[in-house]
Scaffold this motif. Structure first.
Motif, mmCIF file in Angstrom:
data_model
loop_
_atom_site.group_PDB
_atom_site.id
_atom_site.type_symbol
_atom_site.label_atom_id
_atom_site.label_comp_id
_atom_site.label_asym_id
_atom_site.label_seq_id
_atom_site.Cartn_x
_atom_site.Cartn_y
_atom_site.Cartn_z
ATOM 1 N N UNK A 145 46.772 43.437 29.320
ATOM 2 C CA UNK A 145 46.801 42.266 29.788
ATOM 3 C C UNK A 145 46.217 42.014 31.132
ATOM 4 N N UNK A 146 45.408 42.995 31.658
ATOM 5 C CA UNK A 146 44.729 42.646 33.071
ATOM 6 C C UNK A 146 43.690 41.848 33.104
ATOM 7 N N UNK A 147 42.834 41.731 32.197
ATOM 8 C CA UNK A 147 41.734 40.787 32.074
ATOM 9 C C UNK A 147 42.252 39.301 32.425
ATOM 10 N N UNK A 148 43.076 38.757 31.755
ATOM 11 C CA UNK A 148 43.397 37.323 31.443
ATOM 12 C C UNK A 148 44.405 37.441 33.107
ATOM 13 N N UNK A 149 44.918 38.268 33.465
ATOM 14 C CA UNK A 149 45.711 38.137 34.510
ATOM 15 C C UNK A 149 44.747 37.979 35.792
ATOM 16 N N UNK A 150 43.606 38.734 35.967
ATOM 17 C CA UNK A 150 42.714 38.629 36.872
ATOM 18 C C UNK A 150 41.951 37.297 36.745
ATOM 19 N N UNK A 151 41.385 36.792 35.698
ATOM 20 C CA UNK A 151 40.887 35.604 35.409
ATOM 21 C C UNK A 151 41.735 34.685 35.896
ATOM 22 N N UNK A 190 42.696 31.202 43.095
ATOM 23 C CA UNK A 190 42.036 31.268 44.244
ATOM 24 C C UNK A 190 40.814 30.342 44.814
ATOM 25 N N UNK A 191 40.159 30.056 43.375
ATOM 26 C CA UNK A 191 38.988 29.353 43.496
ATOM 27 C C UNK A 191 38.948 27.896 43.351
ATOM 28 N N UNK A 192 40.133 27.515 43.412
ATOM 29 C CA UNK A 192 40.522 25.846 43.075
ATOM 30 C C UNK A 192 40.336 25.548 41.591
ATOM 31 N N UNK A 193 40.435 26.480 40.560
ATOM 32 C CA UNK A 193 40.368 26.031 39.196
ATOM 33 C C UNK A 193 38.805 26.140 38.506
#
Length: 232
Positions: A45-51, A57-60
């Protein structure tokens, strides 16, 4: 402003790429326990959570994905069968599957926005030349990354989605230093016509160019950074 997600940014090539992208026109989110959002790519589940964390943090909006995170562990063929398979699968998940998941999320993000984007995948000379007998899994994971990059480039260029790969040879990072020492450094260096391994900032210069400045017609390109130790 370019919003960029960079994985594996805590050290080595990743840290050098982060430094190279320290530009007024770039908002960079780094992945790594020391430099940004922690994510263990051995977990499904890590890649999706990171994305999602990076999007928040980048405003979408994410404009560029740079997949750099990877591992380089020995996996001798004479060890226990279950251990060999487990090591193979862990390297594939961290080096290839996690990158593939992030690439998929990026492509879908750009399709939904109706805008283009860029992917830069940090592969390896091993994708073409192979690696040591204890590193079948590493070479295979990087070859998969190159094939994935070319497939994305061919499949989505009409949407303005561009994909590039970089294939470094030995690079002066912690992983390379340990490997050089274990394999007889002088002998390996003799195989590099340039006479030395690459420096992280040399790979970072290529990554910055592909992420920001490379012309769209370069999509699908694979850039070698290996001191002519392998030429195609």
């Amino acid at each position: 402003m370019k919003n960029i997600l960079l994985t594996g940014s805590s050290r080595g090539i990743g840290a050098a790429i982060a430094s190279a992208l320290d530009l007024p026109e770039v908002m960079l989110i780094g992945h790594g326990t020391k430099s940004g959002i922690a994510a263990d790519f051995s977990k499904a589940d890590a890649p999706a959570a990171l994305w999602q964390a990076a999007l928040d943090q980048l405003g979408g909006t994410i404009d560029v994905l740079i997949n750099n995170a990877g591992i380089f562990d020995d996996n001798p063929i004479d060890q226990d069968d279950a251990a060999w398979v487990a090591n193979w699968e862990r390297t594939m998940r961290v080096n290839l599957t996690a990158s593939a998941e992030l690439c998929r999320l990026a492509v879908r993000h750009w399709q939904q926005r109706g805008s283009g984007g860029r992917i830069v995948n940090i592969a390896s000379r091993a994708a073409y030349r192979g690696d040591s007998p204890a590193h079948w899994h590493y070479a295979a994971s990087k070859a998969g990354m190159v094939a994935m990059t070319k497939t994305i480039a061919r499949g989505y260029a009409r949407d303005g989605i561009l994909a590039f790969a970089i294939c470094p040879g030995f690079t002066m990072t912690g992983m390379a230093e340990d490997y050089l020492a274990s394999r007889g450094g002088d002998k390996l260096l003799a195989d590099i016509p340039l006479g030395r391994v690459a420096m992280p900032d040399e790979v970072a210069t290529a990554a910055r160019f592909l992420a920001i400045d490379a012309p769209p017609s370069m999509t699908g390109s694979v850039i070698d950074v290996n001191g002519a130790s392998y030429v195609r």
